[in-house]
Design a protein around this motif. Structure first.
Motif: not given
Length: 352
Positions: A93-94, A98, A100, A102, A120, A122, A277-281
């Motif tokens: 995914e990375k 990105g 996918q 949380d 990756d 937070q 994850f840093a990119d958690a939606k």
């Protein structure tokens, strides 16, 4: 050596946490604040929350149901796989747009150390980490705040009581010739706990590479994960299993002829960390999920699921020892994280 880029806020927060923990308070100093309550929940969480986990499916389903009792507006989607498969999925995914998920809830600290080092994860926004067991606090709560342990999962020696007259009670005994061809163990390429344990054994002076070589000489059967190891011992296809304790305990409770011993020469354990994850939606729901996992209710559920808890106020599973009664191995986790990949490679080389 692992190198992270630490946010300045994280350093301040951890220092505050350590001070407040020493004084018996919560992470934000508000012992009676609603968010620091037993439910670990706060108002306002909604939307979809995606969780990647190595938890057994039935157990994570129970966790999600309990979380939804206090966060009913959150729709939780779970992808469950072994730690090795999770890491492969995340790596893919990375590379393709990105991560996918949380939340990640998986077996071993080195996995989380690697993700933290790569940026990756937070910093967690939870306020009940200071309530975790003070005896193991440094091993449970990441000093920079990227992850927190959610249950204690020791690896033990399980044995079939109809096949084994004299049960081994140490790792050293497993190299005795009488156990040749009798031992089953999980694959460290699949199981995060097995990968962690392999590294710990190699880094333990009284065991080390010589012990691992002698164990391999006893021709163990390497199965995919801990579940199949427990089943093999219960069914009698293997007389002895190197397996996480809750698997053996649950099988014994169902009437299988299986018992376990906590090795006298040291018990390795994983703490099943959770991180966001840093990119958690959906970071709000993600942090509330992690907070719930380590709340009193969350830990009482863990105990009901036969796990040893990370809190001192949640009890222990029936028939399980108190943590204080175990000779736990507490290696330098930074060293374990650095050496785990090499340890797994060493194990595979010895099997050839």
């Amino acid at each position: 050596m692992l190198h992270r880029k630490y946010p300045a806020l994280a350093v301040v927060s951890v220092a505050s946490l350590a001070l407040l923990t020493a004084c018996g308070g919560s992470a934000d100093g508000a012992e009676n604040s609603p968010a620091a309550g037993a439910s670990g929940a706060a108002s306002g969480a909604a939307g979809t929350l995606t969780v990647y986990t190595s938890e057994p499916q039935a157990k994570i389903d129970e966790v999600v149901a309990a979380y939804n009792e206090v966060n009913p507006e959150v729709r939780v989607e779970v992808f469950r796989a072994g730690t090795g498969e999770l890491k492969t999925r995340i790596a893919t995914e990375k590379e393709t747009g990105g991560i996918q998920a949380d939340v990640i809830l998986a077996a071993d600290v080195p996995t989380f150390e690697a993700y933290a080092a790569e940026g990756d994860l937070q910093v967690l926004d939870i306020d009940n980490a200071g309530e975790l067991s003070h005896d193991l606090f440094d091993d449970l709560v990441d000093a920079e705040g990227y992850y927190v342990g959610t249950r204690i999962i020791p690896t033990v020696i399980a044995y079939n009581t109809t096949l084994v007259d004299s049960a081994p009670d140490s790792w050293a005994e497993l190299t005795d010739e009488e156990y040749k061809g009798m031992i089953a163990m999980p694959n460290p390429d699949v199981s995060g706990a097995a990968a962690f344990n392999t590294t710990v054994w190699l880094e333990t002076p009284d065991l080390g590479e010589d012990w691992l070589k002698n164990l391999i000489k006893n021709e163990p059967t390497v199965l995919e994960s801990n579940g199949p190891v427990g089943q093999a011992v219960a069914a009698g296809t293997s007389g002895i299993g190197i397996v996480v304790d809750y698997v053996a305990r649950e099988l014994a409770a169902k009437g299988s002829p299986i018992a376990l011993s906590y090795p006298t020469d040291g018990v390795p354990y994983v703490s099943q960390p959770a991180g966001v994850f840093a990119d958690a939606k959906n970071p709000d729901a993600a942090n509330q999920f992690v907070q719930f996992l380590v709340s009193k209710e969350g830990q009482e559920l863990a105990v009901a699921q036969s796990y040893l808890p990370v809190r001192n106020d949640a009890g222990v599973p029936e028939g399980a020892p108190a943590l204080a009664d175990l000779e736990l191995l507490n290696p330098d986790l930074t060293v374990i994280a650095e050496k785990q990949a090499g340890a797994v490679a060493k194990f595979n080389d010895l099997l050839k």
